[in-house]
Structures are given as C-alpha cells and as structure tokens.
Design a protein around this motif. Sequence first.
Motif, PDB file in Angstrom:
ATOM      1  N   ALA A  48      -3.262  -3.642   3.507  1.00 32.45           N
ATOM      2  CA  ALA A  48      -4.353  -3.193   4.081  1.00 32.45           C
ATOM      3  C   ALA A  48      -4.194  -1.738   4.123  1.00 32.45           C
ATOM      4  CB  ALA A  48      -4.652  -3.478   5.592  1.00 32.45           C
ATOM      5  N   LEU A  49      -2.807  -1.212   4.420  1.00 35.61           N
ATOM      6  CA  LEU A  49      -2.560   0.133   4.612  1.00 35.61           C
ATOM      7  C   LEU A  49      -2.764   0.991   3.121  1.00 35.61           C
ATOM      8  CD1 LEU A  49      -1.191   2.577   6.090  1.00 35.61           C
ATOM      9  CD2 LEU A  49       1.130   1.678   5.613  1.00 35.61           C
ATOM     10  N   MET A  50      -2.111   0.370   2.446  1.00 33.57           N
ATOM     11  CA  MET A  50      -2.473   1.114   0.985  1.00 33.57           C
ATOM     12  C   MET A  50      -3.533   1.221   0.670  1.00 33.57           C
ATOM     13  SD  MET A  50       0.616  -0.498  -1.493  1.00 33.57           S
ATOM     14  CE  MET A  50       0.622   0.786  -2.609  1.00 33.57           C
ATOM     15  N   GLY A  51      -4.452   0.386   1.165  1.00 35.45           N
ATOM     16  CA  GLY A  51      -5.914   0.461   0.749  1.00 35.45           C
ATOM     17  C   GLY A  51      -6.416   1.786   1.212  1.00 35.45           C
ATOM     18  N   SER A  52      -6.091   2.262   2.506  1.00 40.12           N
ATOM     19  CA  SER A  52      -6.650   3.328   3.186  1.00 40.12           C
ATOM     20  C   SER A  52      -5.841   4.519   3.193  1.00 40.12           C
ATOM     21  CB  SER A  52      -6.604   2.891   4.753  1.00 40.12           C
ATOM     22  OG  SER A  52      -5.558   2.580   5.251  1.00 40.12           O
ATOM     23  N   LEU A  53      -4.855   4.626   2.457  1.00 43.46           N
ATOM     24  CA  LEU A  53      -4.198   5.958   2.218  1.00 43.46           C
ATOM     25  C   LEU A  53      -4.855   7.112   1.709  1.00 43.46           C
ATOM     26  CD1 LEU A  53      -0.567   4.670   0.819  1.00 43.46           C
ATOM     27  CD2 LEU A  53      -1.296   5.346   3.245  1.00 43.46           C
ATOM     28  N   PRO A  54      -4.883   8.272   2.224  1.00 46.44           N
ATOM     29  CA  PRO A  54      -5.741   9.148   1.932  1.00 46.44           C
ATOM     30  C   PRO A  54      -5.195  10.198   0.918  1.00 46.44           C
ATOM     31  CG  PRO A  54      -4.810   9.897   3.854  1.00 46.44           C
ATOM     32  CD  PRO A  54      -4.256   8.586   3.645  1.00 46.44           C
ATOM     33  N   VAL A  55      -4.188   9.609   0.051  1.00 48.25           N
ATOM     34  CA  VAL A  55      -3.361  10.458  -1.040  1.00 48.25           C
ATOM     35  C   VAL A  55      -3.484   9.699  -2.250  1.00 48.25           C
ATOM     36  CG1 VAL A  55      -1.939  11.729   0.883  1.00 48.25           C
ATOM     37  CG2 VAL A  55      -1.210   9.429  -0.269  1.00 48.25           C
ATOM     38  N   PRO A  56      -3.224  10.175  -3.271  1.00 44.15           N
ATOM     39  CA  PRO A  56      -3.148   9.549  -4.650  1.00 44.15           C
ATOM     40  C   PRO A  56      -2.076   8.424  -4.509  1.00 44.15           C
ATOM     41  CG  PRO A  56      -3.411  11.702  -5.047  1.00 44.15           C
ATOM     42  CD  PRO A  56      -2.875  11.656  -3.592  1.00 44.15           C
ATOM     43  N   VAL A  57      -2.377   7.249  -4.989  1.00 46.71           N
ATOM     44  CA  VAL A  57      -1.335   6.107  -5.172  1.00 46.71           C
ATOM     45  C   VAL A  57      -1.434   5.677  -6.462  1.00 46.71           C
ATOM     46  CG1 VAL A  57      -0.562   3.920  -4.336  1.00 46.71           C
ATOM     47  CG2 VAL A  57      -2.088   5.467  -2.658  1.00 46.71           C
ATOM     48  N   VAL A  58      -0.382   5.549  -7.042  1.00 42.87           N
ATOM     49  CA  VAL A  58       0.101   5.040  -8.501  1.00 42.87           C
ATOM     50  C   VAL A  58       0.986   3.902  -8.373  1.00 42.87           C
ATOM     51  CG1 VAL A  58       0.815   5.556 -10.628  1.00 42.87           C
ATOM     52  CG2 VAL A  58      -0.720   7.167  -9.593  1.00 42.87           C
ATOM     53  N   THR A  59       0.710   2.820  -8.935  1.00 42.33           N
ATOM     54  CA  THR A  59       1.566   1.731  -9.229  1.00 42.33           C
ATOM     55  C   THR A  59       2.003   1.387 -10.650  1.00 42.33           C
ATOM     56  OG1 THR A  59       1.180   0.641  -6.944  1.00 42.33           O
ATOM     57  CG2 THR A  59       1.879  -0.784  -8.840  1.00 42.33           C
ATOM     58  N   VAL A  60       3.360   1.192 -10.639  1.00 46.14           N
ATOM     59  CA  VAL A  60       3.811   0.526 -12.023  1.00 46.14           C
ATOM     60  C   VAL A  60       4.552  -0.652 -11.824  1.00 46.14           C
ATOM     61  CG1 VAL A  60       4.855   1.105 -14.365  1.00 46.14           C
ATOM     62  CG2 VAL A  60       3.755   2.876 -12.961  1.00 46.14           C
ATOM     63  N   ILE A  61       3.994  -1.598 -12.525  1.00 39.44           N
ATOM     64  CA  ILE A  61       4.859  -2.895 -12.472  1.00 39.44           C
ATOM     65  C   ILE A  61       5.626  -2.969 -13.685  1.00 39.44           C
ATOM     66  CG2 ILE A  61       4.523  -5.477 -12.551  1.00 39.44           C
ATOM     67  CD1 ILE A  61       1.746  -5.057 -11.691  1.00 39.44           C
ATOM     68  N   THR A  62       7.212  -2.534 -13.408  1.00 43.58           N
ATOM     69  CA  THR A  62       8.046  -2.527 -14.548  1.00 43.58           C
ATOM     70  C   THR A  62       8.658  -3.737 -14.894  1.00 43.58           C
ATOM     71  OG1 THR A  62       9.867  -1.888 -12.465  1.00 43.58           O
ATOM     72  CG2 THR A  62       8.410   0.048 -13.386  1.00 43.58           C
ATOM     73  N   GLY A  63       8.629  -5.035 -14.278  1.00 41.27           N
ATOM     74  CA  GLY A  63       9.133  -5.998 -14.639  1.00 41.27           C
ATOM     75  C   GLY A  63       8.155  -7.146 -14.207  1.00 41.27           C
ATOM     76  N   GLU A  64       8.821  -7.803 -12.939  1.00 43.22           N
ATOM     77  CA  GLU A  64       7.999  -8.901 -12.581  1.00 43.22           C
ATOM     78  C   GLU A  64       7.145  -8.714 -11.515  1.00 43.22           C
ATOM     79  OE1 GLU A  64       9.893 -12.953 -12.218  1.00 43.22           O
ATOM     80  OE2 GLU A  64      11.406 -11.587 -11.749  1.00 43.22           O
ATOM     81  N   GLY A  65       5.937  -8.832 -11.533  1.00 43.62           N
ATOM     82  CA  GLY A  65       4.864  -8.740 -10.290  1.00 43.62           C
ATOM     83  C   GLY A  65       4.524 -10.002  -9.685  1.00 43.62           C
TER      84      GLY A  65
END
Length: 572
Positions: free
Chosen positions: A434-451
Amino acid sequence: MTSTVPAPVRGATAAPAVPAAAADAEWLTCGGCRVLLYRKRFDRLLGVCPECGWHSRLTAGQRLDGLLDPGSARAVTPAESVHDPLGFTDLVDYPGRLSRARESTGLADAVRVVRGRIQGHPVVMAVMDFRFLGGSLGVAAGEAVTAAAEAALADSCALLIVTASGGARMQEGALALMQMAKTANALRALDEAGLLTVTLVTDPTYGGVAASFATLTDVIIAEPGARMGFAGPRVIAQTIRQELPPGFQTAEFLLARGLVDGVRARGELPWVLGQLLAAAAPAPADWGGGVVDVVLRDPATLVRRPPAEVVRLARHLDRPTLTDHLTEWLDGFVELRGARDGAGDCRAVLGGLGVLDGLPVMVIGHQKGHSTEELVRHSFGMPSPAGYRKAARLMRLAAKLRVPVVTLVDTAGAHPGLEAEEQGQAVAIAESIALMGSLPVPVVTVITGEGGSGGALALGVADRVLLTEHGTYSVISPEGCAAILWRSPERAGDAAAALGVDAGSLLRLGVVDGVVPEPPGGAHLDPARASRLVRDAVVVALRELRTSEGPALVATRRARFRRFGLTNDRRP
C-alpha cells in the motif's frame, strides 16, 4: 547535573584515563584496553586507540575541526535563555556550577552551533560537549538545538546533530523537560520541509536527549562503543534489579536491533556524512540524457526457453546480487539499517541512499549471496517482517527527501517461519504494498532473478516494472504449485510452464513493462555486463519519470495496477 549519567559498563566506552591537567603529557593510558599510548600518534588517529579501537571523547571544537571542511565554520548564536529559572541550590548553588563550567570549557553552554560544509556540501551542525555539566539538556542547550534546526530550515540544507549527554538538566526543572518537546517540534518542521537530518551518536547519549531530537532524525550513525538509551544501566539495575546483557546499549547492541543505521569509525565519518549530504543534493536538469534504452518491449523479440530452464537460470548463484549492482553502478552508497522498532535488522533486505550519475536515489532490494555462508547470513533472500518494515521506513524517507526509489527484487518469497508469523508477516507485506502505491516520487522495480509471490510484490508496486531476460515472477514457486495441484514436486517444470513465469508470458500479460536483456547464455556468465544493462534500464526509466509531479505519479501508478485482470487489458 542530571543523575542519569550512566556508570561505565564492561565492554563500553569510558572517559579518558588521563586527567585534563595531563593533556600535554607525552604518553597516556587507553580508556579501553589500558595500553600505554604515544599521545602524538593517538592525536593523529583522532583520539582512537590503535590497539583496541576505543574512541575517546572529543570536545565540541575538536569534533567540528574533524568533520567540517577547513575554514568553512561560521558560528550561529542562539537566542538568550534564562540562566537559573528556579534559584536552584543543592550542595552548590546552580549559578556557581554554571560559572565554573563556562570557565573550564570556554563555552556558553553544552551545545555549539555552526554553519559549515562537509565534503563541499552545506550543513548546519549542533554539537554537544559532555564537559559542560555532562552535556545535560537545559534551556540554553535546547534553544541551541532549536536554533540549529531553524538555521537549516532558513538555508534549506541538512542538519547534523552530534550528541553527548547524560540527560535533562535537573537544576532547571520542568523548563528543561520542555526542551524535549521544543526540539522535537523543530525537527518535525525540517521533516515537513523535506530536509535531511542526521544524528552522530557519541558516548554517552541518554535520557531526554535520546528520547527527543537524537532519535528523531532521518539517519542515526554511532561511533563504535557509544552508548545510547533512555535509562542508563545504573538506573535500570538499581530501580528494577534487572540483569543486563553484555554490551548493553552500546552502538553495536543498537545496530543489531535495528535502532541505528550504522556504526562507523571516527576516521570514516567525513566520507560517510559527505555521501549522505550528496544524496540529498539536486541532480542536473539534463540528467541521464546520453544513456541508450536497452529494454525490450515486444514479446516476439525474446528468445523462448523451456520454463524449467528459465527457473534454473533465475536461481543461478553466479547471477549479480543487489550488492553487486550497487558496487557496479552507484557512485556512492550509504546503507541504512533497521526500522527503529527494536525488532532487529533483517539482512535479507538491504537499502540505503546512493548517487547514480549525480542523481540521488534510494535503492532497496533483496540480498541473497553467492556462497552458502552469504546465503545463510542473508536468510536466502527471504525477508522477515523487519525487512519489509525497514524498506517502508526507507521509502518514507525517500518521499520526504523527494528522491526516486529503485527496488531490485530477487526472492523465492517472504520468510514463512513461526517468528515471522508472530511478528506480523502478512501485515508488513500489506503495508509495504500500500505504501509503494502512494509514494509521491518515481519508483522503478527490476526483478533481477526470482520474483516470488507477495514477498516480491511487497517491493514491486512501481511506475515501471522491469524483468531481466532470465528472471521469473509468479504467484507461487513452481515446486509449491506442483506439490499442491499435481501432488508431486517433480512436476515443477510443468507447473512453471502453466504459471507463465517467464519474461515473454509476463510481458504479454502486461505484468512487466519491459525486459532487460542479459549477456548471451545468462547474467551469470558476465555479471558486470548484466549489471550495466540493468543500470541503463533504470536510468532510462528514471529519466522518463523524474519530471512528473507526485500526484500524477501516484494516479498513474494506481491506474496501472487497477487494470490488471480486466478483459480489455490483455496485451498483444
């Protein structure tokens, strides 16, 4: 002077063994290991014993000289405070105590405030001096800390507080107590302005100081062996007769419990503080302009591999880990530890502030390892609730400082053990999502192995979700799915195919926005090249996002996840 100044405990720091009158003596005795030390060498090492690493106490002046760039200090004068509000007298009258403290230290009170620079970055410093009535917090000291916060607010720069105190000053009664609220309010104003605040804990830091401004800052760094707590060991032992563990309340004790961000030797401090200040500085307007977009967005361009082979490659021990990526593509990185709740520091999740080609970023991710020893140390990349709560704390700090968040996901899933359930694993994951959904800054995720499952999604609610070419992302592990539905773990390959864990399947579903190519044969064959490709993908994504306003980012991010599963959201 307050009675909460703790008695030295075994294994903790202590006051220098040499009396002040012998300060010019050629030799002195270490206050830790009792070895005889040559003073000139001791002074060159900034008051640190070369034998045992014991850190002696420094005066406020010595501290400023050791941290600030030469010639950059400019005094800040706090407002005038009352000197003896109660007309207090015990064995000695309080005005007499003040006069002697001022005469012996050359200070007006226990805190000095200056503007200056560290590694070229502007900062306001409030430095406590234990020589002045045990660094106790009275009205003048509280006013000095408040004035420092107000100066930082006026200058729009970071505030650094160096603590050394036995607690609140009893001779000033309730007015001394009120300084805890006064300074806390001043720190909160800096939070509202988005300005970085840092505490450097030195020995000792107790009572009202520890329970107010010392622990309200964004980052808490402690010198080795420095003690911090509300009640000192002597008070605890005498009041409730409780046996205290070895090294109680030392910096190392606090670090293990997630209550401070790091323990740093005195010689490291200018660099560490400089890196933190750099991570709060603005980036150039044309940041990231020369980086080529490497991300693949068309499933047809991907080489198809058997799902079981993809799973094997995603788990390969030679793939670059979080720390490998940090080393390869960040200019500077300061790890921040713990959620400040005393639950410990989960080493399956690491995070901190760094600089990516001049852009401050908060990087958070799962850490596994390349060897059995590393895997065990980091719980095989399977976080406890403390890991997700640490991540949430760092995300909130990123939002405050207005710096982008980059998460690198590589986990089989959240830790499923008894303690994790007792500590609220489901709650910690839900709150992180829930917090990540509301962050007022750019958010980038990279799944580098297992997700893996919710343990991965807890760090994956981003504006851009990318997957490395041989990474996987799934609601459950193939083995788990096979055991439940096929009733045979040996059918994991069939489960992997059915679950669509591979890059092509995930790209077609729109679960990931793009795929980061890997070197031929997989990331494990050329980890440095693989890491640079991830770096370039992150730079391009941030370049596209960083000019967007916070409300627009949140609205678009929520809309992205709102569409999943709708019939009109299937992508070619």
